[in-house]
Design a protein around this motif. Structure first.
Motif, PDB file in Angstrom:
ATOM      1  N   GLN A   1       0.081 -18.539   6.240  1.00  0.00           N
ATOM      2  CA  GLN A   1      -0.805 -19.618   6.364  1.00  0.00           C
ATOM      3  C   GLN A   1      -1.747 -19.302   7.749  1.00  0.00           C
ATOM      4  OE1 GLN A   1       0.183 -23.456   5.937  1.00  0.00           O
ATOM      5  NE2 GLN A   1      -1.912 -24.203   5.503  1.00  0.00           N
ATOM      6  N   PHE A   2      -1.071 -19.198   8.833  1.00  0.00           N
ATOM      7  CA  PHE A   2      -1.543 -18.851  10.114  1.00  0.00           C
ATOM      8  C   PHE A   2      -1.314 -17.599  10.767  1.00  0.00           C
ATOM      9  CE2 PHE A   2      -1.071 -23.579   9.415  1.00  0.00           C
ATOM     10  CZ  PHE A   2      -2.378 -23.914   9.538  1.00  0.00           C
ATOM     11  N   GLU A   3      -0.950 -16.542  10.322  1.00  0.00           N
ATOM     12  CA  GLU A   3      -0.612 -15.351  10.612  1.00  0.00           C
ATOM     13  C   GLU A   3      -0.747 -14.336   9.386  1.00  0.00           C
ATOM     14  OE1 GLU A   3       3.544 -14.843  11.968  1.00  0.00           O
ATOM     15  OE2 GLU A   3       4.176 -16.180  10.304  1.00  0.00           O
ATOM     16  N   GLU A   4      -0.936 -13.010  10.266  1.00  0.00           N
ATOM     17  CA  GLU A   4      -0.967 -11.603   9.195  1.00  0.00           C
ATOM     18  C   GLU A   4      -0.005 -10.699   9.948  1.00  0.00           C
ATOM     19  OE1 GLU A   4      -3.966  -8.394   8.094  1.00  0.00           O
ATOM     20  OE2 GLU A   4      -4.627 -10.248   7.569  1.00  0.00           O
ATOM     21  N   ILE A   5       0.828  -9.866   9.213  1.00  0.00           N
ATOM     22  CA  ILE A   5       1.869  -8.922   9.980  1.00  0.00           C
ATOM     23  C   ILE A   5       1.871  -7.821   8.913  1.00  0.00           C
ATOM     24  CG2 ILE A   5       4.158  -8.674  10.463  1.00  0.00           C
ATOM     25  CD1 ILE A   5       4.620 -11.788  10.212  1.00  0.00           C
ATOM     26  N   HIS A   6       1.593  -6.800   9.631  1.00  0.00           N
ATOM     27  CA  HIS A   6       1.830  -5.480   8.834  1.00  0.00           C
ATOM     28  C   HIS A   6       2.964  -4.648   9.260  1.00  0.00           C
ATOM     29  CE1 HIS A   6       0.500  -2.160   6.462  1.00  0.00           C
ATOM     30  NE2 HIS A   6       1.058  -1.231   7.337  1.00  0.00           N
ATOM     31  N   PHE A   7       3.995  -4.272   8.089  1.00  0.00           N
ATOM     32  CA  PHE A   7       4.998  -3.283   8.709  1.00  0.00           C
ATOM     33  C   PHE A   7       5.154  -2.417   7.832  1.00  0.00           C
ATOM     34  CE2 PHE A   7       6.304  -7.055   6.517  1.00  0.00           C
ATOM     35  CZ  PHE A   7       7.373  -6.658   5.300  1.00  0.00           C
TER      36      PHE A   7
ATOM     37  N   GLY B   1       4.885   4.795   1.867  1.00  0.00           N
ATOM     38  CA  GLY B   1       4.390   3.352   1.750  1.00  0.00           C
ATOM     39  C   GLY B   1       5.444   2.402   1.058  1.00  0.00           C
ATOM     40  N   ALA B   2       4.689   1.564   0.391  1.00  0.00           N
ATOM     41  CA  ALA B   2       5.453   0.521  -0.190  1.00  0.00           C
ATOM     42  C   ALA B   2       5.038   0.059  -1.677  1.00  0.00           C
ATOM     43  CB  ALA B   2       5.798  -0.741   0.538  1.00  0.00           C
TER      44      ALA B   2
ATOM     45  N   GLY C   1       2.250   0.575   3.794  1.00  0.00           N
ATOM     46  CA  GLY C   1       3.596  -0.415   3.867  1.00  0.00           C
ATOM     47  C   GLY C   1       3.085  -1.615   3.398  1.00  0.00           C
ATOM     48  N   VAL C   2       3.515  -2.660   3.978  1.00  0.00           N
ATOM     49  CA  VAL C   2       3.282  -4.132   3.417  1.00  0.00           C
ATOM     50  C   VAL C   2       2.569  -5.072   4.577  1.00  0.00           C
ATOM     51  CG1 VAL C   2       4.487  -6.217   2.595  1.00  0.00           C
ATOM     52  CG2 VAL C   2       5.385  -3.816   2.165  1.00  0.00           C
ATOM     53  N   THR C   3       1.649  -5.410   4.067  1.00  0.00           N
ATOM     54  CA  THR C   3       1.007  -6.622   4.954  1.00  0.00           C
ATOM     55  C   THR C   3       1.106  -8.063   4.426  1.00  0.00           C
ATOM     56  OG1 THR C   3      -0.931  -5.027   5.333  1.00  0.00           O
ATOM     57  CG2 THR C   3      -1.341  -7.453   5.892  1.00  0.00           C
ATOM     58  N   VAL C   4       1.786  -8.977   5.044  1.00  0.00           N
ATOM     59  CA  VAL C   4       2.267 -10.077   4.868  1.00  0.00           C
ATOM     60  C   VAL C   4       1.306 -11.109   5.448  1.00  0.00           C
ATOM     61  CG1 VAL C   4       3.935 -12.219   5.031  1.00  0.00           C
ATOM     62  CG2 VAL C   4       4.648  -9.435   4.852  1.00  0.00           C
ATOM     63  N   VAL C   5       0.577 -11.824   4.564  1.00  0.00           N
ATOM     64  CA  VAL C   5      -0.568 -12.974   4.886  1.00  0.00           C
ATOM     65  C   VAL C   5       0.193 -14.236   4.797  1.00  0.00           C
ATOM     66  CG1 VAL C   5      -2.841 -13.773   4.532  1.00  0.00           C
ATOM     67  CG2 VAL C   5      -2.061 -11.283   4.088  1.00  0.00           C
TER      68      VAL C   5
ATOM     69  N   ALA D   1       0.733  -1.214  -0.263  1.00  0.00           N
ATOM     70  CA  ALA D   1      -0.076  -0.115  -0.004  1.00  0.00           C
ATOM     71  C   ALA D   1       0.699   1.161   0.184  1.00  0.00           C
ATOM     72  CB  ALA D   1      -0.829  -0.224   1.257  1.00  0.00           C
ATOM     73  N   ALA D   2       0.688   2.080  -0.992  1.00  0.00           N
ATOM     74  CA  ALA D   2       1.551   3.347  -1.033  1.00  0.00           C
ATOM     75  C   ALA D   2       0.629   4.571  -1.299  1.00  0.00           C
ATOM     76  CB  ALA D   2       2.404   3.247  -2.192  1.00  0.00           C
TER      77      ALA D   2
END
Length: 174
Positions: free
Chosen positions: A168-174, A106-107, A162-166, A96-97
């Motif tokens: 299999q069992f987690e989601e991380i946004h940085f 953003g990225a 930024g970036v949201t990483v999805v 997302a930018a």
């Protein structure tokens, strides 16, 4: 109909047009879709004709050639939001930018990945991948949920840049 928000009356209609109509039914005239392949110049002209709107480009595409077109369009626009989603079998990510007076926050995917510009992408669609058990329905649903969160933030006048990483069992946004 199993993989996306369609109903029987949508069969035979372009999926971008059908989804834009659904969004507009609930939120007013916020969304427009183009039901054909476009060039960067055609896309910029389409956006320029709608000066009363703030451009938000959402890429849910199956090929890098279209991602490149969307990124080039985003970079050309003085003010715009660009959200790009991509996934593989079990994971994916959302970039997302925001352009404000042509300063980018953003990225952008091409800053991390090498995008291949092919005239006629031979990659399979999400539906074809799912049919071959290469891509799982849960992965697409998680990606759709992540995009929905980004869109919800925009409607609340915020941006989750930024970036949201999805995974299999987690989601991380940085």
């Amino acid at each position: 109909m199993k993989r996306q928000a369609f109903q029987p009356q949508d069969i035979g209609e372009n999926k971008a047009i059908a989804l834009a109509k659904k969004i507009n039914t609930f939120h007013g005239e916020l969304c427009e879709a183009i039901d054909k392949y476009v060039t960067r110049n055609e896309l910029i002209e389409f956006i320029d004709q709608r000066k009363e709107f703030y451009p938000i480009l959402i890429g849910c595409v199956d090929n890098d050639a279209t991602r490149i077109l969307l990124e080039q369009t985003f970079r050309h626009l003085k003010n715009a939001v660009y959200i790009d989603s991509a996934n593989s079998e079990y994971d994916g990510n959302v970039y997302a930018a925001l352009n404000v007076n042509q300063v980018t926050y953003g990225a952008i995917r091409s800053e991390t990945y090498t995008l291949e510009n092919k005239d006629h992408p031979a990659e399979k669609s999400c539906q074809e991948l799912a049919a071959g058990n290469i891509q799982y329905l849960v992965t697409n649903l998680k990606m759709a949920t992540s995009l929905l969160e980004h869109c919800s933030c925009i409607m609340a006048n915020e941006l989750k840049e930024g970036v949201t990483v999805v995974k299999q069992f987690e989601e991380i946004h940085f």
